[in-house]
Design a protein around this motif. Structure first.
Motif, mmCIF file in Angstrom:
data_model
loop_
_atom_site.group_PDB
_atom_site.id
_atom_site.type_symbol
_atom_site.label_atom_id
_atom_site.label_comp_id
_atom_site.label_asym_id
_atom_site.label_seq_id
_atom_site.Cartn_x
_atom_site.Cartn_y
_atom_site.Cartn_z
ATOM 1 N N ARG A 33 53.791 -27.331 -16.100
ATOM 2 C CA ARG A 33 53.425 -28.502 -16.914
ATOM 3 C C ARG A 33 52.106 -29.118 -16.431
ATOM 4 N N ILE A 34 51.965 -29.270 -15.112
ATOM 5 C CA ILE A 34 50.739 -29.844 -14.558
ATOM 6 C C ILE A 34 49.557 -28.920 -14.835
ATOM 7 N N ASP A 35 49.751 -27.640 -14.587
ATOM 8 C CA ASP A 35 48.692 -26.660 -14.787
ATOM 9 C C ASP A 35 48.229 -26.637 -16.250
ATOM 10 N N GLN A 36 49.195 -26.657 -17.165
ATOM 11 C CA GLN A 36 48.868 -26.630 -18.594
ATOM 12 C C GLN A 36 48.138 -27.900 -19.022
ATOM 13 N N PHE A 37 48.569 -29.040 -18.493
ATOM 14 C CA PHE A 37 47.925 -30.317 -18.815
ATOM 15 C C PHE A 37 46.460 -30.304 -18.375
ATOM 16 N N ILE A 38 46.209 -29.848 -17.164
ATOM 17 C CA ILE A 38 44.839 -29.823 -16.643
ATOM 18 C C ILE A 38 43.960 -28.887 -17.466
ATOM 19 N N LYS A 39 44.500 -27.728 -17.807
ATOM 20 C CA LYS A 39 43.713 -26.733 -18.530
ATOM 21 C C LYS A 39 43.444 -27.127 -19.989
ATOM 22 N N THR A 40 44.393 -27.813 -20.615
ATOM 23 C CA THR A 40 44.219 -28.155 -22.036
ATOM 24 C C THR A 40 43.565 -29.523 -22.229
ATOM 25 N N GLN A 41 43.911 -30.494 -21.384
ATOM 26 C CA GLN A 41 43.402 -31.857 -21.565
ATOM 27 C C GLN A 41 42.128 -32.134 -20.758
ATOM 28 N N GLN A 42 41.872 -31.284 -19.775
ATOM 29 C CA GLN A 42 40.683 -31.422 -18.921
ATOM 30 C C GLN A 42 40.479 -32.852 -18.410
ATOM 31 N N PRO A 43 41.483 -33.390 -17.696
ATOM 32 C CA PRO A 43 41.375 -34.751 -17.161
ATOM 33 C C PRO A 43 40.289 -34.829 -16.094
ATOM 34 N N LYS A 44 39.808 -36.030 -15.877
ATOM 35 C CA LYS A 44 38.732 -36.249 -14.896
ATOM 36 C C LYS A 44 39.223 -37.009 -13.658
ATOM 37 N N THR A 45 40.293 -37.816 -13.841
ATOM 38 C CA THR A 45 40.754 -38.675 -12.748
ATOM 39 C C THR A 45 42.259 -38.565 -12.553
ATOM 40 N N CYS A 46 42.687 -38.740 -11.324
ATOM 41 C CA CYS A 46 44.115 -38.683 -11.011
ATOM 42 C C CYS A 46 44.445 -39.634 -9.867
ATOM 43 N N VAL A 47 45.606 -40.258 -9.951
ATOM 44 C CA VAL A 47 46.165 -41.012 -8.833
ATOM 45 C C VAL A 47 47.349 -40.233 -8.291
ATOM 46 N N VAL A 48 47.309 -39.936 -7.007
ATOM 47 C CA VAL A 48 48.430 -39.295 -6.333
ATOM 48 C C VAL A 48 49.165 -40.374 -5.551
ATOM 49 N N SER A 49 50.441 -40.562 -5.855
ATOM 50 C CA SER A 49 51.244 -41.580 -5.176
ATOM 51 C C SER A 49 52.110 -40.908 -4.118
ATOM 52 N N GLY A 50 51.809 -41.159 -2.850
ATOM 53 C CA GLY A 50 52.572 -40.581 -1.753
ATOM 54 C C GLY A 50 51.723 -39.677 -0.889
ATOM 55 N N ASN A 81 43.985 -29.919 -3.695
ATOM 56 C CA ASN A 81 43.809 -28.947 -4.770
ATOM 57 C C ASN A 81 43.188 -29.560 -6.018
ATOM 58 N N LEU A 82 43.551 -30.792 -6.333
ATOM 59 C CA LEU A 82 42.951 -31.462 -7.492
ATOM 60 C C LEU A 82 41.487 -31.787 -7.228
ATOM 61 N N LYS A 83 41.174 -32.198 -6.003
ATOM 62 C CA LYS A 83 39.779 -32.488 -5.641
ATOM 63 C C LYS A 83 38.938 -31.218 -5.739
ATOM 64 N N ASN A 84 39.504 -30.101 -5.293
ATOM 65 C CA ASN A 84 38.786 -28.826 -5.355
ATOM 66 C C ASN A 84 38.566 -28.350 -6.787
ATOM 67 N N LEU A 85 39.372 -28.863 -7.724
ATOM 68 C CA LEU A 85 39.170 -28.555 -9.139
ATOM 69 C C LEU A 85 38.079 -29.431 -9.760
ATOM 70 N N GLY A 86 37.598 -30.399 -8.977
ATOM 71 C CA GLY A 86 36.530 -31.268 -9.459
ATOM 72 C C GLY A 86 36.989 -32.617 -9.967
ATOM 73 N N LEU A 87 38.266 -32.943 -9.786
ATOM 74 C CA LEU A 87 38.773 -34.236 -10.251
ATOM 75 C C LEU A 87 38.435 -35.350 -9.266
ATOM 76 N N GLY A 105 35.825 -36.895 0.046
ATOM 77 C CA GLY A 105 35.671 -37.668 -1.182
ATOM 78 C C GLY A 105 36.958 -38.088 -1.857
ATOM 79 N N VAL A 106 38.071 -38.002 -1.144
ATOM 80 C CA VAL A 106 39.336 -38.508 -1.678
ATOM 81 C C VAL A 106 39.460 -39.975 -1.301
ATOM 82 N N LYS A 107 39.622 -40.843 -2.301
ATOM 83 C CA LYS A 107 39.787 -42.274 -2.024
ATOM 84 C C LYS A 107 41.212 -42.511 -1.543
#
Length: 444
Positions: free
Chosen positions: A141-158, A169-175, A206-208
């Protein structure tokens, strides 16, 4: 002919089935799992999302057809075990595809139900795109969302294992990634000084990072934290913890321990000797203190599967307890630990001293070397090793593996200086960091 039923077809459950078949060619083995995929490497899922592992099917070790052909084990996916009748020795199974229910008898039952990702009560969370990463379908589900919606930002909680691996891994994808963690420091299984090294690496990459806060409110892409900070993110990865799946065990009257897991003895038996519990939902005991302990990691699950399988064939190999040995990659760093950390030692009011050594992973004059910090806790009277942590570049995992072996073998912290470890300039130094810990402990 013994009939064995296993609940759960991932790490612990699939391994138990394979082990039992290896030792007993006659047993009838049936495995039930509510998911649609079995025997996959859950630890590899963040790296599939990050495209480090390009073929997502490569983390699936087998499927029901292959398992039947190779091991003669019946695996029924999309089947949920609803109830255990301990007196009749049957389980009630729900076929999630047909909605039918049926009863399955057992002589021995192994529970390997795993755990579920904790999702906190947050105002408006249902208006945002929120994911957890607990199984193969979550990964897809996550992989499909990233590939189809091409998000730019993410908050990781935890800021535990999954949170940090996903942040990398998300940072390495350019997010653009923001990591939010409720406690004052990330990776609470580490000591504070070791956690701070990871925090510095996150900043460099570069991870906040926002610690001491949590998501209080969410409205679409707008996120408000408990400290009043407002963020914007295309989606949220919720990775604040794992809840052991014990509902079935509780319903059956099996004992639940202090850690929230199904209480087991040294052979992985529950309070019903016909029922075993292994993996994320089982509670065992700490190798250092003997206290109840639950470690939701792959290695203990596989070991527990072996112990349960051997016990079922009449070979009693007692488990010596859990250390919680673990390792984590965070960009250019590796962090590993085993045994007790400072907080656990303090909570248990144990006498303790510590030795820390910071040095090179191997000969400093050799082109490829890195800095590592190794920290070992021990009892100053008995010299017994209580725990250890290591962080840095290459060679971190091997140092902790040596400490684990030392603890298991009953060596003292002083014995570490005497270990004749591998040396050549590309791999170590004449006095390895492990030896240096021993020398420093003797001098201390």
């Amino acid at each position: 002919m013994k009939k064995i039923v296993i609940v759960g077809a991932v790490g612990g459950g699939a391994t138990a089935a394979g082990q039992i078949r290896f030792y007993d060619s006659e047993a009838r083995i049936t495995v039930f799992d509510r998911d649609s995929t079995m025997s996959y490497a859950a630890c590899g899922t963040p790296y599939v999302i990050g495209n480090v592992i390009e073929d997502e099917r490569s983390i699936i070790m087998t499927d029901p057809e292959q398992f039947k052909k190779k091991r003669d084990v019946d695996v029924k996916l999309r089947h949920e075990v609803m109830e255990i009748d301990r007196q009749a020795k049957t389980v009630l199974v729900h076929n999630m595809e047909t909605d039918e229910q049926f009863s399955e008898p057992y002589d021995a039952l192994i529970l390997a139900p795993g755990g579920s990702a904790i999702v906190p009560e947050v105002e408006g969370l249902d208006t945002s795109k929120v994911f957890t990463l607990r199984n193969y379908e979550d990964m897809q589900r996550i992989d499909q969302f990233i590939k189809t919606q091409q998000p730019k930002t993410c908050v990781v909680s935890g800021g535990g294992f999954i949170g940090l691996e996903m942040a990398e891994n998300l940072k390495n994808l350019g997010l653009d990634v923001t990591l939010v963690h409720k406690s004052p420091a990330i990776m609470s299984i580490l000591d504070l000084d070791m956690s701070l090294i990871i925090e510095k690496e996150l900043a460099l990459q570069g991870v906040k990072l926002l610690t001491g806060t949590a998501i209080e409110k969410s409205e679409g892409k707008n996120i408000t934290l408990t400290n009043g900070i407002e963020l914007q993110a295309d989606f949220i990865i919720m990775s604040i913890g794992l809840r052991p799946n014990t509902k079935l065990a509780v319903k059956a009257g099996l004992d639940i321990g202090e850690t929230g897991g199904i209480r087991t003895n040294e052979y992985m038996q529950t309070n019903d000797p016909s029922i075993y519990a292994i993996g994320d939902a089982s509670e065992n005991f700490d190798m250092v203190t003997g206290d109840p302990k639950r470690v939701p990691l792959a290695s203990p699950a596989h070991r527990q599967a072996f112990i349960a399988a051997r016990h079922l064939i009449g070979d009693k190999i007692a488990k010596k307890g859990l250390l919680g040995t673990s390792v984590l990659k965070i960009f250019s760093l590796t962090a590993a630990m085993t045994g007790l950390n400072e907080q656990a030692i303090k909570d248990k009011n144990l006498p303790a001293a510590s030795v820390t050594h910071t040095g090179n992973s191997n000969a400093g004059y050799y082109p490829e070397h890195s800095k590592i910090t190794l920290k070992v806790h021990y009892d100053p009277q008995t010299r017994k090793i209580l725990g250890a942590q290591c962080i840095g570049g290459k060679g971190v995992d091997k140092r902790i593996d040596v400490i684990v072996t030392a603890i298991y073998g009953g060596l003292t912290v002083d014995d570490l200086q005497a270990l004749e470890l591998c040396y050549a300039p590309p791999y170590s130094s004449p006095k390895d960091p492990i030896n240096m810990i021993g020398y420093k402990a003797i001098n201390k």
